[in-house]
Every structure is written in C-alpha cells, then in structure tokens.
Design an enzyme around this catalytic site. Structure first.
Site, short mmCIF file in Angstrom:
data_model
loop_
_atom_site.label_atom_id
_atom_site.label_comp_id
_atom_site.label_asym_id
_atom_site.label_seq_id
_atom_site.Cartn_x
_atom_site.Cartn_y
_atom_site.Cartn_z
N SER A 37 -17.12 -30.84 21.14
CA SER A 37 -17.43 -31.65 19.95
C SER A 37 -17.83 -33.09 20.24
O SER A 37 -18.19 -33.82 19.32
CB SER A 37 -16.26 -31.62 18.97
OG SER A 37 -16.22 -30.40 18.28
N LYS A 40 -21.14 -34.09 18.81
CA LYS A 40 -21.33 -34.65 17.46
C LYS A 40 -21.66 -36.13 17.48
O LYS A 40 -22.24 -36.65 16.53
CB LYS A 40 -20.09 -34.38 16.60
CG LYS A 40 -19.85 -32.89 16.33
CD LYS A 40 -18.61 -32.68 15.47
CE LYS A 40 -18.45 -31.22 15.06
NZ LYS A 40 -17.86 -30.38 16.12
N SER A 101 -14.21 -33.44 12.62
CA SER A 101 -15.05 -32.72 13.58
C SER A 101 -15.66 -31.45 13.00
O SER A 101 -15.75 -30.42 13.66
CB SER A 101 -14.23 -32.38 14.84
OG SER A 101 -15.07 -32.11 15.92
N LYS A 217 -14.21 -39.86 20.01
CA LYS A 217 -14.30 -38.47 19.61
C LYS A 217 -13.56 -37.57 20.60
O LYS A 217 -13.59 -37.81 21.80
CB LYS A 217 -15.79 -38.06 19.56
CG LYS A 217 -16.06 -36.71 18.94
CD LYS A 217 -16.02 -36.78 17.42
CE LYS A 217 -16.03 -35.40 16.79
NZ LYS A 217 -14.79 -34.62 17.06
#
Length: 290
Positions: A37, A40, A101, A217
């Site tokens: 993720s 992203k 997320s 993140k």
C-alpha cells in the site's frame, strides 16, 4: 551506537535526511520488493498534480463505478467501504487512501483521473521514470498486486520528492488520526438516519507514540511483508525512513515489528544528527589584477 549496530528486522531499509537527501543508514536498500500500500502515495501524488493543474478539485463529486465498490475488491483488501448510490468527494477518497488505505478508494481515484486502471498505471510509471526511479514499476494503483515493485532507495527518493512537492498533504491527510465513512451526506436519503458509519484509525501507529511523526504510509501484502514509509520532524530537522519486507506471523506481530524498526531508526537519527541551515555570509568584492 553506530549505524552498523542497529538491529533492523525488516529485509530492506534506508534512512535519510529529508531536506538534504544525506543517507544515514541502509540495509539491502536495492532489493526489489513489492511496495504494497505504499503504492497509494504515488496514486495520491498523481491526484495532487492534477489538482495543482486545475484539472480536478478536492471538492469534486467523484463517480463510484462498480469496479470501485468495496465488495468487488480483492480478498484481504483494506477498504473505506465505497458502495453503490453513495456520494463521495475527491478529498474524502484521498483521506480514505491516507488514513484507512482503502483499495476501493484507489480504484475510484484512478478511474476518475484516467480512462482505465491500466491507463492510470501508465501515468504512474511515466512519473516515476521522470523522477529517475529505475527500479520502480506499477501495474495498478492500490498496491494489492505483488507485480508492483520498488526498492527502499527508490521509494525514499520518491517520498523525499513527495514531501517537498506536497507539504500540505502531511497535515491534511497523512497525520489525520481517524476517518469516518460513510456519513449521512454520503448515502441516499432513505439511509441517512442510519448510514452505518465505520470509523477507522490511521494504520501508522507511530503517529501517537513517537515524537514528531506525521506520516506517511504503511503497507502489507503476503508477498512483501510489512512495509512503512515513515517521516518525523523535530525543530528544523526532518528524517525519512523506508522499511520493506518486515517479518510477522500475524498483523499484530508484523505491525509491532514494523513500528519498532521505524522507531529505532528515527530515534537513532535524532539522537545523532540534526540539519543545520546556514545563511549566506556576504563576502567582500575581491580585487582582480589586470
């Protein structure tokens, strides 16, 4: 304690000064690993670019195509719980990416900014190529695929650029502690008395446990292990760490090891280094003979 004595359990890691790019620690920093993720962040970068150019706006109402519904995401996906009939803004989708997320949010944004998932992935690849990230490649915008690939060194370079290019994203998205969706305004009128709001906390647990942490993140898929792009600022100094391939037999254990590795690197950096900013000193005009 010197860098070589830092026991980092993640397979790959790098730590650098965010303002100068000076590398303070690295471990297998060129090993290719799926970003999960962390992908992203690149999706958000493309969106922020389009916002800056006036192509789209944060308060745009974004269509939610069937491909972006939560029920149509891959097994194991993190979700913001998009569904048919909802009304959602680009700002909410970006929060759904940054805080919880949501893979569904990534699909919705990609299909809003490009004609197809493949077309959006091509935009992502063109951008990382422009930035000189030669070991990074994407096939989709959420990070669920093991065929996305990066290295800690590449992704740290991207994150450094991202922080400099989108400084407001830290405050407005990445340091937000929780996100509630859907709210009454997001659902059809018949459901507004009971929108079934789901409140999710930011996956970056270090926001509340390590001084100065304000992004960026986390990520996990089986093929990558536990990943994090972590940044913290104290005074005029900001450090940035990327850790990939963290171990863990469960999400609880993996998340704990990831947080311990990240905290160890950041605390070591602040203990041993700080960024000094010098003002230019005026020099006298030299005499040049002949």
């Amino acid at each position: 304690l010197v860098a070589e004595d830092l026991e980092i359990r993640s397979r790959s890691a790098i730590l650098l000064d965010a303002s100068t790019g000076t590398i303070l620690f690295e471990k297998n920093a060129d090993e290719p690993i799926p970003p999960a993720s962390l992908t992203k962040l690149v999706t958000m970068h493309i969106a922020f670019q389009d916002i800056a150019m006036g192509k789209v706006h944060l308060d745009d109402i974004v269509p939610i195509p069937r491909a972006a519904w939560a029920i149509n995401q891959s097994w194991g996906s993190s979700l913001m719980f998009l569904g048919p009939g909802q009304t959602v803004t680009l700002r909410e989708l970006l929060l759904g990416l940054a805080v919880c997320s949501g893979n569904d949010a990534a699909v919705a944004i990609a299909l809003y900014l490009a004609p197809s998932i493949e077309g959006f992935a091509e935009r992502m690849n063109q951008e990382v190529q422009r930035l000189g990230l030669t070991h990074t490649h994407f096939i989709e915008p959420s990070g669920i695929s093991e065929h996305n690939v990066t290295t800690a060194r590449d992704f740290a370079a991207f994150c450094r650029f991202y922080i400099a290019e989108h400084p407001d994203a830290i405050t407005n998205f990445h340091s937000v502690r929780e996100f509630a969706y859907p709210k009454a305004e997001n659902v059809p009128e018949a459901y507004r008395d009971n929108p079934r709001t789901i409140v999710q906390s930011n996956r970056n647990t270090l926001l509340d446990t390590l001084e100065g942490v304000d992004g960026l993140k986390t990520g996990y898929i089986i093929e990558s292990g536990y990943n994090i792009a972590l940044t913290a600022k104290r005074g005029d100094t900001r450090f940035l760490a990327v850790l990939l391939g963290g171990p863990g037999r469960s999400s609880l254990q993996g998340g704990q090891i990831r947080a311990e590795d990240g905290a160890k690197l950041i605390e070591w950096a602040f203990t041993n280094y700080k960024t000094l900013h010098f003002s230019p000193i005026p020099l006298p005009q030299p005499k040049i003979w002949k």
